[in-house]
Write a protein that holds these residues in place. Structure first.
Motif, PDB file in Angstrom:
ATOM      1  N   SER A 173       0.854  -1.184   0.000  1.00 24.58           N
ATOM      2  CA  SER A 173       0.000   0.000   0.000  1.00 24.58           C
ATOM      3  C   SER A 173       0.889   1.232   0.000  1.00 24.58           C
ATOM      4  O   SER A 173       1.927   1.266   0.664  1.00 24.58           O
ATOM      5  CB  SER A 173      -0.924   0.018   1.225  1.00 24.58           C
ATOM      6  N   VAL A 174       0.479   2.239  -0.758  1.00 21.95           N
ATOM      7  CA  VAL A 174       1.271   3.450  -0.902  1.00 21.95           C
ATOM      8  C   VAL A 174       0.369   4.548  -1.450  1.00 21.95           C
ATOM      9  O   VAL A 174      -0.683   4.267  -2.040  1.00 21.95           O
ATOM     10  CB  VAL A 174       2.466   3.179  -1.855  1.00 21.95           C
ATOM     11  N   LEU A 175       0.740   5.801  -1.251  1.00 20.20           N
ATOM     12  CA  LEU A 175       0.026   6.927  -1.853  1.00 20.20           C
ATOM     13  C   LEU A 175       0.603   7.176  -3.236  1.00 20.20           C
ATOM     14  O   LEU A 175       1.772   7.554  -3.373  1.00 20.20           O
ATOM     15  CB  LEU A 175       0.171   8.188  -1.003  1.00 20.20           C
ATOM     16  N   MET A 176      -0.215   6.974  -4.277  1.00 18.07           N
ATOM     17  CA  MET A 176       0.236   7.171  -5.652  1.00 18.07           C
ATOM     18  C   MET A 176      -0.745   8.021  -6.460  1.00 18.07           C
ATOM     19  O   MET A 176      -0.577   8.203  -7.656  1.00 18.07           O
ATOM     20  CB  MET A 176       0.416   5.827  -6.360  1.00 18.07           C
ATOM     21  N   GLY A 177      -1.786   8.511  -5.814  1.00 18.26           N
ATOM     22  CA  GLY A 177      -2.792   9.278  -6.525  1.00 18.26           C
ATOM     23  C   GLY A 177      -3.997   8.459  -6.934  1.00 18.26           C
ATOM     24  O   GLY A 177      -5.011   9.009  -7.357  1.00 18.26           O
ATOM     25  N   SER A 178      -3.893   7.147  -6.822  1.00 17.84           N
ATOM     26  CA  SER A 178      -5.021   6.258  -7.127  1.00 17.84           C
ATOM     27  C   SER A 178      -5.624   5.771  -5.808  1.00 17.84           C
ATOM     28  O   SER A 178      -5.262   6.259  -4.726  1.00 17.84           O
ATOM     29  CB  SER A 178      -4.540   5.077  -7.978  1.00 17.84           C
ATOM     30  N   ALA A 179      -6.545   4.800  -5.876  1.00 18.83           N
ATOM     31  CA  ALA A 179      -7.150   4.268  -4.656  1.00 18.83           C
ATOM     32  C   ALA A 179      -6.064   3.711  -3.738  1.00 18.83           C
ATOM     33  O   ALA A 179      -5.128   3.050  -4.198  1.00 18.83           O
ATOM     34  CB  ALA A 179      -8.155   3.174  -5.008  1.00 18.83           C
ATOM     35  N   ILE A 180      -6.180   3.981  -2.445  1.00 19.71           N
ATOM     36  CA  ILE A 180      -5.185   3.532  -1.465  1.00 19.71           C
ATOM     37  C   ILE A 180      -5.594   2.138  -0.982  1.00 19.71           C
ATOM     38  O   ILE A 180      -6.659   1.988  -0.368  1.00 19.71           O
ATOM     39  CB  ILE A 180      -5.107   4.501  -0.276  1.00 19.71           C
ATOM     40  N   PRO A 181      -4.782   1.107  -1.254  1.00 23.55           N
ATOM     41  CA  PRO A 181      -5.190  -0.262  -0.913  1.00 23.55           C
ATOM     42  C   PRO A 181      -5.449  -0.482   0.577  1.00 23.55           C
ATOM     43  O   PRO A 181      -6.432  -1.116   0.956  1.00 23.55           O
ATOM     44  CB  PRO A 181      -4.014  -1.117  -1.400  1.00 23.55           C
ATOM     45  N   ARG A 182      -4.561   0.036   1.429  1.00 22.66           N
ATOM     46  CA  ARG A 182      -4.704  -0.184   2.872  1.00 22.66           C
ATOM     47  C   ARG A 182      -4.303   1.074   3.622  1.00 22.66           C
ATOM     48  O   ARG A 182      -3.310   1.720   3.289  1.00 22.66           O
ATOM     49  CB  ARG A 182      -3.826  -1.352   3.345  1.00 22.66           C
ATOM     50  N   ILE A 183      -5.074   1.411   4.636  1.00 22.16           N
ATOM     51  CA  ILE A 183      -4.758   2.530   5.515  1.00 22.16           C
ATOM     52  C   ILE A 183      -4.832   2.016   6.952  1.00 22.16           C
ATOM     53  O   ILE A 183      -5.775   1.319   7.321  1.00 22.16           O
ATOM     54  CB  ILE A 183      -5.742   3.704   5.336  1.00 22.16           C
ATOM     55  N   ASP A 184      -3.830   2.343   7.741  1.00 25.12           N
ATOM     56  CA  ASP A 184      -3.818   1.948   9.148  1.00 25.12           C
ATOM     57  C   ASP A 184      -3.992   3.195  10.008  1.00 25.12           C
ATOM     58  O   ASP A 184      -3.360   4.223   9.751  1.00 25.12           O
ATOM     59  CB  ASP A 184      -2.494   1.259   9.487  1.00 25.12           C
ATOM     60  N   TRP A 185      -4.863   3.107  10.994  1.00 23.56           N
ATOM     61  CA  TRP A 185      -4.964   4.192  11.961  1.00 23.56           C
ATOM     62  C   TRP A 185      -5.375   3.597  13.301  1.00 23.56           C
ATOM     63  O   TRP A 185      -5.952   2.514  13.372  1.00 23.56           O
ATOM     64  CB  TRP A 185      -5.942   5.278  11.507  1.00 23.56           C
ATOM     65  N   GLY A 186      -5.071   4.336  14.346  1.00 25.07           N
ATOM     66  CA  GLY A 186      -5.408   3.849  15.675  1.00 25.07           C
ATOM     67  C   GLY A 186      -6.904   3.854  15.881  1.00 25.07           C
ATOM     68  O   GLY A 186      -7.530   4.910  15.930  1.00 25.07           O
TER      69      GLY A 186
END
Length: 255
Positions: A173-186
Motif C-alpha cells: 500500500s502506498v500513496l500514488m494518486g489512485s485508490a489507497i489499498p490499505r490505511i492503518d490508523w489507531g
C-alpha cells in the motif's frame, strides 16, 4: 502535557533524498503532530511525492487541529481526510507531469492530543512508542515483510532466506494518486504518560534492530528530542552500510 518535538534526516548512501519530514506543536495548546513520507519512483519523482504529501498533510492538520478545540472523536476523520487530500494532490501533479507517472510515497502521521496518541499510516514507515515497558511498533507494516516472516514462523522458509528475500520490501500500500489499498490508523488512541517517547521514521532507520533502537532511546531518554533524533540518524550512519537507504525521524517526547 508538554511536547518536545524534533526531526532529523540524512540521505544515507543514496545519491538523493526521497524522504521528507515535518513536525510542530501548537503554542500553549496540548496538541502536536509530525508527518513523515518516504518517496519512491526515483530522483525527481519520489522526492516530489514525499514533499507533496508532507506539505499537504502539514497544512491540513495545522488548519484543522491547531485553531480551536478538537475531540478524540474528531482526530481520526481529520487524519483520514488529510491523507485523502494529499493523495489527490499527487494525482493532480501526475496528471500535469506525465513523466513522473508511477511515483508514490509512504505516509506516517502521529498526532499527540493531551495524553493520547492518534496516527494514520500507509506503507512501511514505522511508528514506535518507547515507554517503561520498552520499545514497540504500533502501526501496521504494509510490505511483504510480515507475510515472509509468517512463512518463517510456520516453517515454510528459513530465517536467512527471509532476511534477504528480494520481495521483502515490496510495498502493498502506498500513496500514488489512485485508490489507497490499505490505511492503518489507531482505532483507539494510545495512552501516554510523562516520559514516553513517540518516534516516527522511514524504514531507513530499520538498518538498526529494534533492540539497538531501544538501547539508544533508553540511554538518551533524558536528553532533548533534537539530541535523540540526531543520535538515531548518526547510529545508522555509523554502520557504514553501502546499501543504506535515506533515513528520516521525527521524535516527540512527552513530559
Amino acid at each position: 502535557m508538554r511536547y518536545d518535538v524534533a526531526t532529523a534526516l540524512h540521505k544515507g548512501q543514496r545519491d538523493y533524498q526521497e524522504d521528507a519530514v515535518a513536525a510542530r506543536c501548537a503554542a500553549n495548546r496540548p496538541i502536536g503532530f509530525a508527518v513523515l513520507a518516504d518517496g519512491m519512483g526515483g530522483h525527481a519523482a519520489g522526492d516530489i511525492a514525499s514533499a507533496i504529501v508532507v506539505e499537504e498533510m502539514s497544512r491540513s492538520l495545522g488548519d484543522r487541529l491547531e485553531p480551536g478545540e478538537v475531540s478524540d472523536d474528531d482526530i481520526p476523520s481529520i487524519l483520514h481526510e488529510a491523507a485523502t487530500s494529499a493523495n489527490a494532490s499527487i494525482a493532480s501533479y501526475v496528471a500535469q507531469n506525465r513523466d513522473v507517472a508511477g511515483m508514490g510515497t509512504t505516509l506516517i502521521a502521529p498526532v499527540v492530543h493531551e495524553d493520547r496518541l492518534h496516527w494514520i499510516s500507509v506503507g512501511d514507515s514505522p511508528l514506535y512508542v518507547f515507554s517503561e515497558e520498552g520499545l514497540r511498533q504500533i502501526n501496521e507494516d504494509h510490505s511483504m515483510a510480515p507475510q515472509i516472516d509468517l512463512m518463517v514462523r510456520t516453517g515454510m522458509m528459513d530465517a536467512e532466506t527471509a532476511r534477504n528475500h528480494p520481495d521483502r520490501n515490496c510495498l502493498t500500500s502506498v500513496l500514488m494518486g489512485s485508490a489507497i489499498p490499505r490505511i492503518d490508523w489507531g482505532k483507539a488512541p494510545v495512552k501516554l504518560v510523562p516520559g514516553d517517547i513517540v518516534i516516527a521514521s522511514s524504514d531507513g532507520l530499520q538498518f538498526l534492530t529494534d533492540e539497538e533502537i531501544q538501547d539508544i532511546v533508553s540511554r538518551l531518554r533524558t536528553e532533548s528530542s533534537a539530541v535523540l533524533a540526531r543520535a538515531l540518524v548518526a547510529s545508522v550512519e555509523s554502520l557504514g552500510d553501502p546499501d543504506q537507504d535515506n533515513i528520516s525521524v521525527a521524535v516527540i517526547k512527552i513530559s
